[in-house]
Design a protein around this motif. Structure first.
Motif, PDB file in Angstrom:
ATOM      1  N   ASP A 104      46.096  38.172  40.140  1.00  0.00           N
ATOM      2  CA  ASP A 104      46.629  39.266  39.334  1.00  0.00           C
ATOM      3  C   ASP A 104      45.610  39.813  38.346  1.00  0.00           C
ATOM      4  N   LEU A 105      44.779  38.939  37.777  1.00  0.00           N
ATOM      5  CA  LEU A 105      43.733  39.417  36.885  1.00  0.00           C
ATOM      6  C   LEU A 105      42.731  40.260  37.661  1.00  0.00           C
ATOM      7  N   GLN A 106      42.442  39.854  38.895  1.00  0.00           N
ATOM      8  CA  GLN A 106      41.516  40.605  39.728  1.00  0.00           C
ATOM      9  C   GLN A 106      42.121  41.936  40.153  1.00  0.00           C
ATOM     10  N   ARG A 107      43.426  41.961  40.339  1.00  0.00           N
ATOM     11  CA  ARG A 107      44.075  43.222  40.702  1.00  0.00           C
ATOM     12  C   ARG A 107      43.742  44.302  39.679  1.00  0.00           C
ATOM     13  N   GLY A 108      43.822  43.937  38.398  1.00  0.00           N
ATOM     14  CA  GLY A 108      43.557  44.910  37.337  1.00  0.00           C
ATOM     15  C   GLY A 108      42.137  45.444  37.405  1.00  0.00           C
ATOM     16  N   ALA A 109      41.180  44.540  37.682  1.00  0.00           N
ATOM     17  CA  ALA A 109      39.786  44.974  37.771  1.00  0.00           C
ATOM     18  C   ALA A 109      39.578  45.898  38.963  1.00  0.00           C
ATOM     19  N   TRP A 110      40.183  45.538  40.094  1.00  0.00           N
ATOM     20  CA  TRP A 110      40.016  46.372  41.284  1.00  0.00           C
ATOM     21  C   TRP A 110      40.782  47.687  41.169  1.00  0.00           C
ATOM     22  N   ASN A 111      41.848  47.702  40.390  1.00  0.00           N
ATOM     23  CA  ASN A 111      42.594  48.943  40.197  1.00  0.00           C
ATOM     24  C   ASN A 111      41.706  50.046  39.638  1.00  0.00           C
ATOM     25  N   ARG A 112      40.794  49.663  38.734  1.00  0.00           N
ATOM     26  CA  ARG A 112      39.953  50.672  38.081  1.00  0.00           C
ATOM     27  C   ARG A 112      39.072  51.409  39.075  1.00  0.00           C
ATOM     28  N   LEU A 113      38.799  50.772  40.203  1.00  0.00           N
ATOM     29  CA  LEU A 113      37.978  51.418  41.224  1.00  0.00           C
ATOM     30  C   LEU A 113      38.770  52.413  42.064  1.00  0.00           C
ATOM     31  N   GLN A 114      40.107  52.305  42.026  1.00  0.00           N
ATOM     32  CA  GLN A 114      40.928  53.112  42.920  1.00  0.00           C
ATOM     33  C   GLN A 114      41.841  54.094  42.199  1.00  0.00           C
ATOM     34  N   VAL A 115      42.409  53.670  41.067  1.00  0.00           N
ATOM     35  CA  VAL A 115      43.371  54.526  40.373  1.00  0.00           C
ATOM     36  C   VAL A 115      42.729  55.854  39.968  1.00  0.00           C
ATOM     37  N   GLY A 116      41.464  55.794  39.571  1.00  0.00           N
ATOM     38  CA  GLY A 116      40.760  57.026  39.204  1.00  0.00           C
ATOM     39  C   GLY A 116      40.593  57.983  40.365  1.00  0.00           C
ATOM     40  N   ARG A 117      40.730  57.479  41.576  1.00  0.00           N
ATOM     41  CA  ARG A 117      40.657  58.328  42.779  1.00  0.00           C
ATOM     42  C   ARG A 117      42.032  58.859  43.178  1.00  0.00           C
ATOM     43  N   GLY A 118      43.036  58.523  42.378  1.00  0.00           N
ATOM     44  CA  GLY A 118      44.388  58.976  42.688  1.00  0.00           C
ATOM     45  C   GLY A 118      45.153  58.033  43.593  1.00  0.00           C
ATOM     46  N   VAL A 119      44.668  56.810  43.747  1.00  0.00           N
ATOM     47  CA  VAL A 119      45.331  55.834  44.608  1.00  0.00           C
ATOM     48  C   VAL A 119      46.387  55.078  43.807  1.00  0.00           C
ATOM     49  N   ASP A 120      47.585  54.986  44.348  1.00  0.00           N
ATOM     50  CA  ASP A 120      48.681  54.250  43.709  1.00  0.00           C
ATOM     51  C   ASP A 120      48.721  52.835  44.302  1.00  0.00           C
ATOM     52  N   PRO A 121      48.409  51.785  43.510  1.00  0.00           N
ATOM     53  CA  PRO A 121      48.395  50.416  44.053  1.00  0.00           C
ATOM     54  C   PRO A 121      49.718  50.009  44.692  1.00  0.00           C
ATOM     55  N   LYS A 122      50.835  50.432  44.110  1.00  0.00           N
ATOM     56  CA  LYS A 122      52.132  50.067  44.674  1.00  0.00           C
ATOM     57  C   LYS A 122      52.335  50.695  46.043  1.00  0.00           C
ATOM     58  N   GLN A 123      51.872  51.927  46.216  1.00  0.00           N
ATOM     59  CA  GLN A 123      51.984  52.579  47.522  1.00  0.00           C
ATOM     60  C   GLN A 123      51.107  51.871  48.545  1.00  0.00           C
ATOM     61  N   VAL A 124      49.892  51.501  48.140  1.00  0.00           N
ATOM     62  CA  VAL A 124      48.981  50.779  49.029  1.00  0.00           C
ATOM     63  C   VAL A 124      49.616  49.465  49.472  1.00  0.00           C
ATOM     64  N   ALA A 125      50.189  48.732  48.516  1.00  0.00           N
ATOM     65  CA  ALA A 125      50.816  47.451  48.844  1.00  0.00           C
ATOM     66  C   ALA A 125      51.962  47.649  49.832  1.00  0.00           C
TER      67      ALA A 125
END
Length: 376
Positions: A104-125
């Motif tokens: 879960d801690l890593q999720r937050g770090a990896w989110n920063r690489l994708q959310v800025g591109r308009g990617v929704d982590p919940k949709q990806v999951a």
């Protein structure tokens, strides 16, 4: 054991070593099943395919390769990237707690690489979980997600993109991943929700407590830094859990004054207890899971085990401590186990090493017609 104060006994290095060996089933081979053994050991490193098999052979009575492979095929043992972002085998019962505690801690770090591109982590999951109902190659999973969200899933390194997807969807590797002879990196992936019969992600507080209990049961007595090393987390994330659990734990100090925590009823045998010769595989979790590794090997020997290219060499233990490295050399129907001691080996220990090595050769190379042990 001696006492620095009435509240906190001091454990000597040999006492810590014997406690470690007892938890790691290295004082005597245990007569227990593969799944309870893995839970006792917290987890098995699975970066090198044969490693968990050799680890269990050194710890269990009458262990055979098919016992572990069968547990993997029955989904009782799960292979996934967990602690320190590396491949481990854990029990199905422990998987979700470990996933929450380590990913879960890593999720937050990896989110920063994708959310800025308009990617929704919940949709990806959701897309990955729905698509990977059955084992799928990771390239197919990624392609499905990219098509579904318009191709915005990207990044400078493909492995970071995959870690982002697999962590959010709790993707685990399916067979042939985990097989003794499978050394590839292209094992199919499946969502844990469809692979594990029961269980769900626990609250973070409960997940961290389970991880700490497993770690202490397998490696204790341990410091906060040791627990954090095993988990691949920073100590500040582990410390609140330890503080909450402290009234239920025992505390000790090592000879350097470090504060150690332990389960109240965990074994802490005498420092004088005999420790047999044991062969540990490359990347054995025992060689990685401590911040302070004196109870595993002397500092002077570490350079021979922890190499610059991130390989953790296989070791042979004498009197409970790493005393050399070993490797298997195959040539057609011949198999030689090469032992490279760190220092001169006493005659009685050399005889014991040869006997254990002969038994290990029967496990590693059952098809060999000629076997031998070579020192140097």
């Amino acid at each position: 054991m001696r006492k620095r104060s009435a509240e906190r006994p001091v454990l000597t290095l040999r006492e810590l070593n014997r406690a470690m060996l007892a938890r790691q089933l290295l004082l005597e081979r245990a007569r227990i099943g593969v799944v309870p053994a893995i839970e006792r050991l917290a987890a098995l490193q699975a970066q090198w395919s044969p490693s968990p098999y050799i680890a269990l052979w050194s710890r269990l009575k009458d262990f055979r390769r098919e016992k572990l492979w069968s547990a993997i095929e029955r989904h009782q043992v799960i292979r996934a990237r967990l602690m320190r972002g590396t491949l481990h085998l854990v029990s199905a019962r422990d998987f979700y707690a470990y996933a929450v505690a380590t990913q879960d801690l890593q999720r937050g770090a990896w989110n920063r690489l994708q959310v800025g591109r308009g990617v929704d982590p919940k949709q990806v999951a959701a897309l990955a979980i729905a698509f990977a109902r059955d084992p799928r190659p990771k390239e197919e999973v990624l392609e499905h997600i990219r098509k579904s969200i318009g191709g915005s899933l990207a990044g400078p390194f493909s492995w970071l993109v995959w870690r982002f997807v697999s962590a959010h969807a709790d993707l685990v590797t399916a067979p042939p991943g985990g097989h003794w002879e499978y050394g590839g990196t292209d094992a199919p992936y499946v969502a844990a929700r469809h692979w594990i019969a029961t269980g769900e992600r626990p609250a973070e507080e409960d997940a961290l407590e389970r991880l700490v209990r497993r770690c202490l049961g397998a490696f204790g007595p341990a410091s906060v830094a040791d627990i954090a090393k095993f988990a691949g987390q920073v100590p500040p994330r582990i410390r609140p859990t330890i503080e909450r659990m402290t009234p239920l734990l025992r505390t000790f100090s090592d000879e350097g004054g470090r504060l150690l925590y332990d389960l109240p009823r965990a074994p802490r045998p005498s420092a004088d207890l005999h420790a047999p010769i044991r062969f540990l595989p490359r990347y054995d979790e025992l060689l990685i899971s401590y911040q302070h590794r004196d109870r595993v090997m002397a500092p002077a020997h570490r350079r021979a085990v922890y190499t610059k290219n991130a390989i953790v060499e296989a070791v042979v233990t004498v009197d409970g401590f790493a005393a050399g490295t070993w490797s298997l050399v195959r040539a057609k129907k011949e198999a030689t186990l090469r032992v490279s001691p760190f220092a001169r080996v006493a005659s009685k220990d050399r005889i014991a090493i040869e006997a254990e090595a002969d038994a290990l050769l029967g496990f590693l190379a059952p098809d060999a017609t000629t076997t031998g042990v070579r020192f140097g």
